[in-house]
Design an enzyme around this catalytic site. Structure first.
Site, PDB file in Angstrom:
ATOM      1  N   ASP A   7      35.435  40.972  35.915  1.00 19.71           N
ATOM      2  CA  ASP A   7      36.587  41.864  36.044  1.00 19.71           C
ATOM      3  C   ASP A   7      37.599  41.491  34.969  1.00 19.71           C
ATOM      4  OD1 ASP A   7      38.570  43.573  36.962  1.00 19.71           O
ATOM      5  OD2 ASP A   7      39.314  42.130  38.435  1.00 19.71           O
ATOM      6  N   ASP A  28      41.284  42.535  33.921  1.00 16.90           N
ATOM      7  CA  ASP A  28      42.402  43.281  34.470  1.00 16.90           C
ATOM      8  C   ASP A  28      43.618  43.099  33.557  1.00 16.90           C
ATOM      9  OD1 ASP A  28      44.400  44.326  36.030  1.00 16.90           O
ATOM     10  OD2 ASP A  28      43.581  43.527  37.903  1.00 16.90           O
ATOM     11  N   ASP A  40      38.638  37.480  35.255  1.00 14.83           N
ATOM     12  CA  ASP A  40      39.215  37.088  36.530  1.00 14.83           C
ATOM     13  C   ASP A  40      38.166  36.306  37.324  1.00 14.83           C
ATOM     14  OD1 ASP A  40      40.939  36.942  38.614  1.00 14.83           O
ATOM     15  OD2 ASP A  40      40.678  39.003  39.298  1.00 14.83           O
TER      16      ASP A  40
END
Lengths: 352, 416
Positions: free
Chosen positions: B97, B99, B321
């Site tokens: 991920d 972000d 992440d």
């Protein structure tokens, strides 16, 4: 091509297991037909218990091959986790030494064969490459590398510290031997002889009883069965220390860095030398003299505990408390002293 | 900030039309996945849902019209079981991920806002630890998205892909990049070798990609003594893994106009920085040769190189992440579903199309126009080729439907 002597050196591999199965030995007549095997298994376990060493008897290859499953049978019958771990660690050390002197062909055969180092065998390739002053002879698929290397909790074993390309991690021969030895250990800890085999005939049961007594005596005299004072959840220790203490209590083999960290932390919070030594008594390779030397040395040098960033790097950080996950402490000692202060304050408030 | 009923009804009806008019594809091995949904009229998430047929899956989406839809990265024997032990974990895709919220981008200081829930004070930029007016710690953050922060996120995706292809030997067809519909991208790796990796093993991959725990000595950057002299030796462009990346990154840093800034940030003494700046081309040539020559500058010893290496590692590492990759039971946004905070489509993108992908254009699905009133200050944003805003509180504007949905879903506007 592996020889019968190789089966004696690596009696946990699939070929050795197959060889033993073919002999079709009946457990009820084991003691009568193979008394040498029983006494060799006893000798192996005695040395494992008292010295933490799995010796090799080159003079009798057949006995050596057979003594391994018999020793494991004894361990399962006794059902002592400490003994199981001590046996696995001692055996893995022996394997590591043998592998370092082994030919490339043999290493490949052992590593790739399903069931030896993993269920499906390792994806391993012999290829020499020089990087700086270091010669790498092997490359291992990262999936197989990770399956073992994550147990080490040591910075040099982090994958980023090895050349990695196209899915493979480069290793020196020494590193590969160490990884394979660890995989042998894990396989021993995973596999247990099915319980239905643990109906032992009288003669064998007597030998097993003797080993059991030896384990008890050794634990009483050396390990002293002192329960490690593990704080329950919500105690004053930071989660990283708590996690290591719980594993030490179970007799799991802590990594070198974990041992140093636990030692430095406990000395820093004012534990006495004897108390710190006691924390390590259940280690499968516990050596009182060596442990005492390390503890005394650390105390004299006044080493402080590793800080959180370093622990994170080693994979020791367990940020389950919000002080840790929110980055409010930089060193586990800060956590401890702050928690001591907070819990003291809470206590005095409740007393009021 | 809660939306009014009229707004919710409009959003729900638009989402419903989308799910009715589009045959949302099922994710691979969908009958072994757990699904999770957030609805418009209920708090919390419906979890442990599973589908046995594509029809059942489509019917659910069309009937329930979820505000947000998720599916597990993992495959289970019994995805419907209420606890993880009962599910029978079989394996999981490797998920990353990226972000924009976790990246340091200059645009945050322009478009992110905070509001104190106690006294109503507002401010621009990242939220302070305590309200500047009443010192309360109950502060809500209103984060925004713009081209700049989503481009930063995309750059990190490219860095990550480079690690996956070159170092991990993952092929392009085993990788799927998905725009999350809001602040970033997800990268899914569907490969037999990664399927059964444990949490600890996945964490080690995260550490590799983020460069956590690198000891440059292990990459070959060391000082050796020979014939009474000390030499510095190190990796070169034929090295592999982080060794090669380190050399490439230092060459890039020394070729960049920002070299002085990077060197100052490392804390290297001024006189050493001067030596490095004067000899920047010499460094590039020496490190580009094979074997590389790390010993070319008088006065630049191993400790200076180690400082430079730390900065170069940070520049090359991808910012991912960690908890998302490590959690082997994670629910991740369902591809082709709509994101309840933007109305944008969770859009899969092929690696070759990633460069061209424009989230403010390619993830937009609604057409038509409507009038809204802004209940909060709304920073500038772009939908397709058109830039909207900024809008002040109380301002009434007629906007294209996608812009309406975006501002309603971000809860800065209401329907008139």
């Amino acid at each position: 091509m592996l020889t019968k002597e190789d089966l004696a050196k690596y009696p946990s591999i699939e070929l050795a297991r197959k060889y033993v199965r073919q002999l079709n030995i009946d457990i009820t007549s084991l003691a009568d037909e193979f008394p040498d095997v029983i006494s060799r298994a006893y000798q192996i376990l005695r040395e494992v218990i008292t010295r933490g060493v799995y010796t090799y008897l080159a003079s009798s290859i057949d006995t050596e091959i057979l003594a391994f499953p018999v020793a494991r049978l004894f361990i399962d019958a006794i059902g002592d986790e400490w003994l199981r771990r001590r046996f696995a660690v001692a055996f893995s050390k022996r394997v590591g030494k043998f592998l370092q002197g082994e030919s490339n062909d043999k290493i490949l055969e052992i590593a790739k064969m399903p069931g030896n180092v993993s269920e499906s065998g390792w994806d391993l390739i012999y290829e020499v490459k020089r990087v700086g002053v270091k010669y790498y002879e092997w490359k291992l698929h990262f999936k197989d590398y990770l399956s073992v290397a994550v147990h080490f909790h040591d910075i040099t074993w982090k994958m980023c510290n090895h050349p990695v390309s196209n899915g493979y991690v480069r290793l020196t021969k020494r590193e590969l031997a160490r990884l394979m030895a660890e995989a042998f250990k894990e396989r021993i800890l995973e596999r247990r002889v099915p319980k239905r085999f643990i109906e032992l005939p009288e003669k064998i049961a007597r030998t097993v009883k003797e080993i059991e007594e030896l384990v008890k005596r050794y634990k009483k005299e050396v390990i002293r069965e002192i329960p490690i004072k593990v704080e329950i959840s919500g105690g004053v220790y930071p989660p990283c220390v708590q996690f290591i203490l719980e594993r030490a209590e179970k007799g799991e083999n802590l990594s070198h860095v974990e041992r140093l960290f636990l030692m430095f932390f406990m000395l820093n919070i004012g534990k006495r030398e004897e108390e710190v030594v006691d924390l390590f008594r259940k280690m499968p390779d516990f050596n009182e003299e060596r442990t005492r030397y390390y503890v005394r040395h650390a105390k004299n040098k006044g080493y402080t505990a590793h800080n959180c960033d370093t622990l994170k790097t080693y994979g020791i950080c367990k940020p389950t408390h919000r002080w840790c996950s929110e980055g409010r402490v930089k060193n586990p000692l800060t956590f401890y002293y702050r928690m001591l202060y907070v819990s003291g304050k809470r206590r005095s408030e409740s007393e009021e | 900030m809660k939306s009014n009923m009229k707004t919710v009804l409009l959003l729900k009806s638009l989402f419903e039309a989308y799910y009715r008019e589009n045959d949302i594809p099922t994710p691979p091995h969908f009958s072994k996945r757990e699904f999770g949904f957030m609805l418009w009229d209920k708090e919390g998430m419906i979890r442990h849902k599973t589908f046995y047929s594509r029809t059942e899956f489509l019917t659910f989406l069309r009937k329930k019209v979820p505000k947000n839809a998720y599916r597990s990265a993992a495959y289970y024997l019994d995805p419907e079981a209420q606890n993880m032990e009962g599910k029978g974990w079989v394996g999981a895709d490797l998920i990353f991920d990226i972000d924009a919220d976790h990246l340091t981008t200059p645009c945050k200081e322009i478009h992110d806002r905070w509001i104190c829930m106690k006294c109503g004070t507002t401010g621009i930029g990242k939220k302070p630890a305590r309200c500047l007016n009443c010192k309360s710690t109950v502060i809500n953050e209103v984060s925004w998205i713009c081209d700049q922060c989503l481009n930063f996120a995309k750059d990190e995706v490219f860095k990550l892909l480079d690690f996956l292809f070159d170092d991990f030997g993952i092929s392009e067809k085993e990788v799927k990049v998905v725009y999350s519909g809001h602040r970033g991208y997800h990268v899914h790796v569907d490969n037999e070798a990664v399927k059964e990796l444990s949490s600890d093993e996945r964490r080690e991959i995260v550490d590799y990609i983020s460069g956590t725990g690198i000891k440059v000595e292990n990459l070959g950057l060391i000082e050796v003594s020979a014939g009474g002299r000390k030499f510095i030796i190190g990796p070169d462009l034929t090295s592999e893994g982080w060794g090669k990346r380190l050399v490439k990154s230092i060459i890039k840093v020394f070729s960049s106009p920002d070299l002085d800034k990077v060197l100052i940030e490392t804390g290297i003494p001024k006189r050493k920085i001067d030596i490095l700046l004067v000899n920047r081309e010499k460094v590039v040539t020496a490190l580009s040769s094979v074997p590389s020559r790390w010993d070319i500058l008088q006065g630049i010893g191993i400790s200076i190189w180690k400082n430079i290496a730390s900065a170069a590692i940070k520049k090359t590492a991808a910012q991912i992440d960690e908890p998302v990759t490590v959690d082997i039971h994670r629910l991740i946004r369902l591809e082709h579903s709509l994101h309840g905070s933007t109305g944008f489509r969770v859009t899969p993108i092929s690696v070759t199309d990633l460069e061209r992908f424009d989230p403010f254009k390619d993830a937009i699905i609604f057409k038509g126009e409507k009038e809204v009133i802004f209940k909060e200050y709304c920073p500038e944003f772009r939908i397709g080729d058109e830039v909207f805003g900024p809008y002040q509180k109380g301002q009434k504007v007629e906007l294209p439907l996608s812009a309406v949905v975006f501002t309603l879903a971000k809860a800065v506007a209401e329907l008139l």
